[in-house]
Each structure stands twice: as C-alpha cells, then as structure tokens.
Design an enzyme around this catalytic site. Structure first.
Site, PDB file in Angstrom:
ATOM      1  N   TYR A   1       0.841  -1.197   0.000  1.00  8.31           N
ATOM      2  CA  TYR A   1       0.000   0.000   0.000  1.00  8.31           C
ATOM      3  C   TYR A   1       0.879   1.251   0.000  1.00  8.31           C
ATOM      4  CZ  TYR A   1      -4.340   2.598   0.956  1.00  8.31           C
ATOM      5  OH  TYR A   1      -5.441   3.438   0.879  1.00  8.31           O
TER       6      TYR A   1
ATOM      7  N   LYS B   1       0.831   3.712  -3.249  1.00  8.57           N
ATOM      8  CA  LYS B   1       0.231   5.037  -3.053  1.00  8.57           C
ATOM      9  C   LYS B   1       1.274   6.139  -3.273  1.00  8.57           C
ATOM     10  CE  LYS B   1      -4.059   3.886  -2.348  1.00  8.57           C
ATOM     11  NZ  LYS B   1      -5.132   4.314  -3.266  1.00  8.57           N
TER      12      LYS B   1
HETATM   13  N1  LIG Z   1     -10.757   3.968   3.670  1.00 15.42           N
HETATM   14  C1  LIG Z   1      -9.636   4.592   3.986  1.00 15.42           C
HETATM   15  O1  LIG Z   1      -9.258   4.682   5.162  1.00 15.42           O
HETATM   16  C2  LIG Z   1      -8.794   5.208   2.896  1.00 15.42           C
HETATM   17  C3  LIG Z   1      -7.774   6.101   3.268  1.00 15.42           C
HETATM   18  C4  LIG Z   1      -6.986   6.663   2.264  1.00 15.42           C
HETATM   19  C5  LIG Z   1      -7.218   6.355   0.944  1.00 15.42           C
HETATM   20  N2  LIG Z   1      -8.208   5.470   0.612  1.00 15.42           N
HETATM   21  C6  LIG Z   1      -8.398   5.156  -0.807  1.00 15.42           C
HETATM   22  O2  LIG Z   1      -9.711   5.524  -1.188  1.00 15.42           O
HETATM   23  C7  LIG Z   1     -10.069   4.805  -2.365  1.00 15.42           C
HETATM   24  C8  LIG Z   1     -11.478   4.295  -2.222  1.00 15.42           C
HETATM   25  O3  LIG Z   1     -11.501   3.300  -1.222  1.00 15.42           O
HETATM   26  P1  LIG Z   1     -12.605   3.234  -0.067  1.00 15.42           P
HETATM   27  O4  LIG Z   1     -11.891   3.388   1.219  1.00 15.42           O
HETATM   28  O5  LIG Z   1     -13.749   4.091  -0.394  1.00 15.42           O
HETATM   29  O6  LIG Z   1     -12.979   1.686  -0.142  1.00 15.42           O
HETATM   30  P2  LIG Z   1     -14.291   0.910  -0.603  1.00 15.42           P
HETATM   31  O7  LIG Z   1     -13.856  -0.522  -0.641  1.00 15.42           O
HETATM   32  O8  LIG Z   1     -15.466   1.257   0.222  1.00 15.42           O
HETATM   33  O9  LIG Z   1     -14.536   1.397  -2.097  1.00 15.42           O
HETATM   34  C9  LIG Z   1     -13.650   1.031  -3.119  1.00 15.42           C
HETATM   35  C10 LIG Z   1     -14.452   0.687  -4.365  1.00 15.42           C
HETATM   36  O10 LIG Z   1     -13.514   0.381  -5.408  1.00 15.42           O
HETATM   37  C11 LIG Z   1     -13.999  -0.731  -6.119  1.00 15.42           C
HETATM   38  N3  LIG Z   1     -12.902  -1.402  -6.788  1.00 15.42           N
HETATM   39  C12 LIG Z   1     -11.915  -2.147  -6.234  1.00 15.42           C
HETATM   40  N4  LIG Z   1     -11.130  -2.627  -7.194  1.00 15.42           N
HETATM   41  C13 LIG Z   1     -11.616  -2.158  -8.380  1.00 15.42           C
HETATM   42  C14 LIG Z   1     -11.223  -2.308  -9.721  1.00 15.42           C
HETATM   43  N5  LIG Z   1     -10.179  -3.076 -10.071  1.00 15.42           N
HETATM   44  N6  LIG Z   1     -11.945  -1.673 -10.669  1.00 15.42           N
HETATM   45  C15 LIG Z   1     -13.020  -0.924 -10.340  1.00 15.42           C
HETATM   46  N7  LIG Z   1     -13.457  -0.761  -9.079  1.00 15.42           N
HETATM   47  C16 LIG Z   1     -12.742  -1.366  -8.117  1.00 15.42           C
HETATM   48  C17 LIG Z   1     -14.665  -1.605  -5.068  1.00 15.42           C
HETATM   49  O11 LIG Z   1     -15.586  -2.512  -5.647  1.00 15.42           O
HETATM   50  C18 LIG Z   1     -15.327  -0.570  -4.179  1.00 15.42           C
HETATM   51  O12 LIG Z   1     -16.654  -0.312  -4.606  1.00 15.42           O
HETATM   52  C19 LIG Z   1      -8.998   3.717  -2.535  1.00 15.42           C
HETATM   53  O13 LIG Z   1      -8.096   4.118  -3.543  1.00 15.42           O
HETATM   54  C20 LIG Z   1      -8.319   3.700  -1.189  1.00 15.42           C
HETATM   55  O14 LIG Z   1      -6.996   3.235  -1.260  1.00 15.42           O
HETATM   56  C21 LIG Z   1      -9.006   4.903   1.554  1.00 15.42           C
END
Ligand SMILES: NC(=O)c1ccc[n+]([C@@H]2O[C@H](COP(=O)([O-])OP(=O)(O)OC[C@H]3O[C@@H](n4cnc5c(N)ncnc54)[C@H](O)[C@@H]3O)[C@@H](O)[C@H]2O)c1
Length: 291
Positions: free
Chosen positions: A154, A158
C-alpha cells in the site's frame, strides 16, 4: 472547478469514498455522473440513487486495472453526456504485509492502485487537451505522502500514485488540465472487505487481506498496525471526505487533505528524514504494544 453543470466519472463509485463523491457531485448539480465499479450491481444502485434525486447518472461495470475497460468507460461517458469534465480515478485496494507478500498480490495492487490511473490518463487526456480543459482527481492516501505501517504494497503503490499525479500536473498544467491528489488518513469504508474480494484468487482463505507469503522471506508481522496507524488522527466518514474534495476542486488545489495533520507530518518528513523515521519506528512500537 465547480462541479455544477459538469460531467463527472468516478471509479470505485459503488462504495465508500467513490460513492460519496458520486452523490456529492449529483447534489451539487453535476450535469451527469458516471458511476464506475467492478461491482456492477453496486454501481447501478448508486446511479439509481442519483436518478431518484432528479439528477442524471449512468452505471458502468469496469475493472479499472484493465485498459480496455477504462477506454470503454470513457467512450460510454462521452456517449451518455458528450464529454468528461472531472474524472476521479478512485478505485483502490489494500494488501497487508511486507516484502513477503506474494508477487501475484503485489501485481494486483500495482495494477489497481497505479496502472489504473495510467489507463485513465491515456483514455481521457486526448479529448481534455483538445478542449483545453479537464480535471483529474487521483485518490492516493496519506500513505502515499508518508508511509503505511504494516503494508509495504500500500505504501509503495500510493507513493507511486502521488508521483504520477504530480507528473501529470506538471506536464499538462499549461494545457488546461487540472490535477488534484486526494490523500486521506482513515475513512470508514468497505476497503478491507472489497480488497479481500479483489484478492480472492490469491488470498489465504480467512486471511486479513494478506496473501500466501513468498517462501524464504521474513514476515513483517503486525498487519493490525495498518488500521491502528491510519486512525491515530480520527476516522472520517466518506461524506466528510467528499466535502473536502468539493472544496479542493473549487480551490483547484493539488493536495486534498481531509485530515489537515497530514500537511504537518509531510513537512516534518521533508525537514529531517532520519528524525521522521525514528518517530515512525516509535509509533509502530507503541501501536504494537497497545494491541
Ligand atoms: N478507507 C480509507 O481509510 C482510505 C484512506 C486513504 C485512501 N483510501 C483510498 O480511497 C479509495 C477508495 O476506497 P474506499 O476506502 O472508499 O474503499 P471501498 O472498498 O469502500 O470502495 C472502493 C471501491 O472500489 C472498487 N474497486 C476495487 N477494485 C476495483 C477495480 N479493479 N476496478 C473498479 N473498481 C474497483 C470496489 O468494488 C469498491 O466499490 C482507494 O483508492 C483507497 O486506497 C481509503
């Protein structure tokens, strides 16, 4: 950029931050929202929710790691709404573990967390540059500016996403292309569960987002530190993150930091890398002792 009367595409739009972005854009008066996700049913549900609020939306099932899918997504958005003004390349996953993580899992997270953004840039920049305007929002993470305890894949992917966003901002800024990079710490979403689903072919059944380790490697241990580190400064809702993104787009600010503490940490890291590394080692030890 104000998203009112703009056309927005969001990958990972079925859940978490992506879903919140889709709904926030619609509520702010977007001309059209394209909800894209590998979870086609989830994307359709979000598009239905937007239409029930009287706004225009389409859902597209897409694996953002596959270039052909991303090209088809861009074509579908143009077909439905005539243009793409804002593309949020947001889909991402997490894999717990260190260098012992299996190469197949490293490849999968690289494809989703990095290459998907490359595919998006290839798919949308030609039309945006031709029009002289367009906005790319890349969802990285605070892990891309700092690090991610307990997850080398990760942290590395990132950082690469942040690097790509910077490169795009530098290279295309004079041609009317705006770029923002979203870097939150912990947000309440389904990231753990959706990551396990995306890694299902290679994940250990019942594992914690990890994968079969490579033989001969030294496990890095404490996968639980992933969530404990991220939540040190509090856990935001996805809706709160969407508000930050709307503000960041209005200000056309490159870094969007829903947790403002991240700016301080990044400055400290740049000022004295050895002191920052020592501090991170102390944090890792403290979180391990508390678990
Ligand atoms: N949740 C956290 O704490 C956090 C913190 C920093 C960054 N992020 C980033 O935010 C972004 C969104 O994640 P989230 O936390 O909302 O998680 P989440 O799992 O709720 O949503 C992510 C979505 O991406 C979709 N997905 C996964 N792989 C995919 C692919 N190959 N093609 C298309 N869709 C795909 C999933 O089906 C899901 O609907 C990610 O890039 C994650 O790394 C999350």
């Amino acid at each position: 950029m104000d998203v009112a009367d703009r056309v927005a595409v969001v990958t990972g739009g079925a859940s978490g931050i992506g879903r919140a972005l889709c709904l926030a854009f619609a509520d702010r008066g977007a001309a059209g929202v394209v909800v894209a996700d590998v979870d086609g049913d989830g994307a359709a549900a979000v598009a239905d929710e937007i239409r029930s609020r009287g706004r225009r939306a389409v859902a597209v099932a897409v694996d953002a790691a596959r270039e052909a899918d991303v090209q088809a997504l861009a074509a579908r958005a143009h077909e439905a709404f005539g243009r793409i003004d804002v593309f949020c390349s947001n889909a991402g996953i997490i894999v717990a573990g260190g260098v012992e993580v299996h190469d197949d899992a490293w490849s999968r997270i690289w494809e989703i967390n990095v290459q998907s953004h490359v595919h998006v840039a290839r798919a949308v920049l030609p039309a945006m540059v031709a029009r002289g305007e367009g906005y790319l929002v890349i969802t990285a993470s605070a892990a891309g500016l700092l690090t991610q305890l307990g997850s080398a894949p990760y942290a590395v992917t990132k950082h690469a996403a942040v690097a790509l966003a910077e490169w795009l901002a530098i290279t295309y800024g004079e041609r009317g292309i705006k770029v923002s990079c979203l870097c939150p710490q912990a947000v309440t979403t389904n990231l753990g569960a959706t990551s396990l689903r995306e890694l299902a072919d290679i994940a250990v059944p019942g594992g914690s987002g990890g994968s079969p380790p490579r033989a001969g490697t030294v496990p890095s241990g404490d996968a639980g530190s992933v969530s404990r580190q991220a939540s040190v400064d509090g856990v935001l809702t996805a809706d709160e993150v969407a508000v930050s993104v709307i503000e960041g787009l209005l200000a056309e600010r490159f870094l969007i930091l829903p947790h403002p503490e991240v700016a301080t940490y990044e400055r400290r890291r740049a000022e004295d890398r050895d002191r920052w590394l020592a501090g991170m080692r102390r944090l890792q030890a403290r979180l391990a002792a508390e678990s």
